[in-house]
Write a protein that holds these residues in place. Structure first.
Motif, PDB file in Angstrom:
ATOM      1  N   GLY A  78       0.243   4.043   2.956  1.00  0.00           N
ATOM      2  CA  GLY A  78      -0.818   2.869   3.122  1.00  0.00           C
ATOM      3  C   GLY A  78      -0.095   1.450   2.903  1.00  0.00           C
ATOM      4  O   GLY A  78      -0.437   0.420   3.632  1.00  0.00           O
ATOM      5  N   GLY A 107      -0.105  -1.391   5.682  1.00  0.00           N
ATOM      6  CA  GLY A 107      -0.644  -2.463   5.210  1.00  0.00           C
ATOM      7  C   GLY A 107       0.233  -3.639   5.286  1.00  0.00           C
ATOM      8  O   GLY A 107      -0.347  -4.708   6.068  1.00  0.00           O
ATOM      9  N   PRO A 150      -5.338  -2.858   7.531  1.00  0.00           N
ATOM     10  CA  PRO A 150      -5.347  -2.860   6.106  1.00  0.00           C
ATOM     11  C   PRO A 150      -6.857  -2.609   5.912  1.00  0.00           C
ATOM     12  O   PRO A 150      -6.894  -2.125   4.590  1.00  0.00           O
ATOM     13  N   ILE A 178      -7.210   1.152   5.620  1.00  0.00           N
ATOM     14  CA  ILE A 178      -6.491   1.669   4.501  1.00  0.00           C
ATOM     15  C   ILE A 178      -7.172   1.374   3.196  1.00  0.00           C
ATOM     16  O   ILE A 178      -7.367   2.239   2.451  1.00  0.00           O
ATOM     17  N   ALA A 179      -7.519   0.088   2.977  1.00  0.00           N
ATOM     18  CA  ALA A 179      -8.338  -0.174   1.698  1.00  0.00           C
ATOM     19  C   ALA A 179      -9.452   0.917   1.465  1.00  0.00           C
ATOM     20  O   ALA A 179      -9.908   1.365   0.538  1.00  0.00           O
ATOM     21  N   SER A 188      -5.743  -4.186   0.927  1.00  0.00           N
ATOM     22  CA  SER A 188      -5.132  -2.579   0.963  1.00  0.00           C
ATOM     23  C   SER A 188      -3.954  -2.322   0.023  1.00  0.00           C
ATOM     24  O   SER A 188      -3.862  -1.059  -0.425  1.00  0.00           O
TER      25      SER A 188
END
Lengths: 231, 260
Positions: free
Chosen positions: B29, B33, B42, B45-46, B121
């Motif tokens: 991650g 990111g 990102p 991923i967040a 992220s």
């Protein structure tokens, strides 16, 4: 003042890690030597590290809503020297990233460089220079700690400016912009940090002054002089 | 100050998942990111990490949002500079502040949004790790990955001390507040200095006491640690692989995307 995770783009985050790495390795080497010779100092060092962590999570009376805070690394630099302070800084920053998600893993290099290396080096140099010049101990501590705090903030601004140069005027213009924005909180904080560190030393001298002599921060004669001045 | 994220991690149901798996998830991650070229990766991923923290690690949503809001404040102030000073391209908007003429250009806007997304992220990854993996577990990871002994030993002692000192600090601060310690700016300066000084001295004494205690129990500079085996469950493996594959796929397909 930590740079958040993900804030530095790709070449820059690992450049700062590579720059900080040799200092950390040297610091660990010095630490190893110190521990081999004086093993009883290990708990003492641990306490100093935990102390930096607590100090930076204590909210100081300052501008609210700021992400900047004192670090206590100036204090560690005066007591243990800059190389070992860098290792302590790394551990504290790692904890702040993992406990509080304050700072990050990719920006760890940049943060260690500004807070763990630049700050302590400045604090150490200024403290030594001031005591050589025969300045009052408390003034020396104040200057060392507040200028170390300022150095941390200037270096952070440089790190950000290098990563994000301005369209017109390049790194210098964007450095000015970052520095101006962060100065709002950081300059008063630096002064407060200096004042608080002076107060800390005042209490340490009152209650446990032998510790400072043991760590070569003050000479026996210097300590006596300070005590005479205050009483 | 009392609520370290570690407390949540100790109570988290994800505590008993494999450490290396969690670290892989976070590393993918963080790197995904930071190297993303568009804000889509990102944000994805967040979202994944937020889901993992709230649903899998059972962190209260309100608390989680509050946590994220704080660091984003810093990112926002930094992004403002990038917004006005960075990059070339078409002029989108311009403002006159005092005697400065500030221009937002397309590249600057793209970069500012990208940075905010990357920071979000990164924060979500860090919070996932902080809220699901207690430090004690990370020490055993450090031990197996050949980090110098002195470093680990010092880290472990510092870790222990953080809690000891925190407790002392909180009780001293309480006592000071009760005695009108922090009533205005000057007294709070004075009280903070007094608190920090006392804390320093007290921690020093406790450090010496700890050394004597450990020494009398044959401490030789190495603390032995118990680490239990935690096998990776099939369900976790599938979820992680899905996550990694989607990150790679999304970052390739949105490589050339930008807002303006």
């Amino acid at each position: 003042m930590h740079i958040m995770e993900g804030f530095l783009p790709s070449p820059w985050w690992w450049i700062w890690i590579f720059i900080s790495l040799p200092v950390i390795i040297y610091g660990i080497y010095k630490l190893n030597v110190l521990i081999k010779n004086k093993r009883d100092l290990l708990p003492l060092l641990a306490v100093a590290g935990a102390y930096i962590f607590i100090l930076s999570s204590l909210k100081l009376p300052s501008v609210t809503g700021s992400c900047s805070h004192p670090t206590g690394t100036g204090l560690a630099a005066i007591l243990f020297g800059p190389a070992i302070s860098a290792v302590l800084g790394l551990i504290v920053l790692l904890y702040q990233a993992l406990f509080l998600a304050h700072g990050g893993l990719t920006t760890l290099g940049a943060n260690v460089f500004s807070m763990g290396i630049a700050g302590p080096v400045i604090a150490f140099v200024i403290y030594k220079a001031c005591t050589k010049a025969g300045l009052n101990f408390y003034i020396a501590v104040f200057l060392a700690c507040s200028l170390a705090d300022l150095a941390t903030y200037v270096v952070t601004s440089i790190e950000l400016a290098l990563a994000f140069p301005a369209q017109t005027g390049g790194v210098l213009t964007s450095f000015k912009a970052f520095a101006t924005i962060f100065a709002v909180t950081q300059v008063p904080l630096a002064i407060i940090e200096g004042a608080i560190t002076v107060l800390i030393f005042k209490y340490v001298i009152q209650v446990k002054s032998d510790v400072l002599v043991k760590l070569d921060v003050l000479s026996e004669a210097g300590l006596r002089k300070i005590k005479e001045l205050t009483t | 100050m009392n609520n370290l994220l570690d407390d949540y991690a100790l109570a988290s149901p994800l505590r008993h998942s494999n450490n290396w798996l969690k670290l892989t998830v976070v590393a993918v991650g963080v790197l995904g990111g930071v190297s993303a070229a568009s804000p889509v990766t990102p944000l994805f991923i967040a979202l994944c990490m937020g889901f993992a923290a709230v649903v899998l690690a059972k962190v209260p949503v309100k608390f989680y949002l509050k946590l994220i809001a704080l660091p984003l404040g810093f990112a926002a102030t930094g992004s403002i500079v990038i917004l006005f000073f960075f990059g070339s391209g078409n002029e989108i908007a311009s403002i006159d502040i005092l005697r400065y003429h500030l221009v937002i250009r397309s590249q600057g806007l793209n970069m500012a949004v990208l940075i905010m997304a990357r920071t979000l992220s990164g924060m979500c990854c860090m919070f996932f790790l902080a809220l699901s993996t207690p430090m004690v577990e990370l020490f055993s990871v450090l031990k197996t990955s050949r980090v110098p002994d002195v470093f680990i030993e010092l880290s472990m002692l510092i870790y222990r001390y953080i809690f000891v000192l925190l407790e002392v600090a909180v009780s001293i601060k309480y006592a000071q507040t009760v005695r009108l310690g922090y009533k205005d700016f000057l007294t709070s300066l004075h009280s903070t200095g007094m608190l920090a000084g006392t804390l320093f001295i007290r921690s020093w004494e406790q450090g010496e006491r700890l050394y004597i205690t450990m020494d009398s129990r044959c401490y030789d500079g190495k603390l032995a640690m118990f680490s239990s085996k935690k096998p990776v469950k099939a369900f976790e493996l599938v979820l992680t692989s899905l996550y990694v594959i989607s990150i790679i796929a999304i970052s390739f397909s949105t490589k050339n995307m930008s807002i303006v």
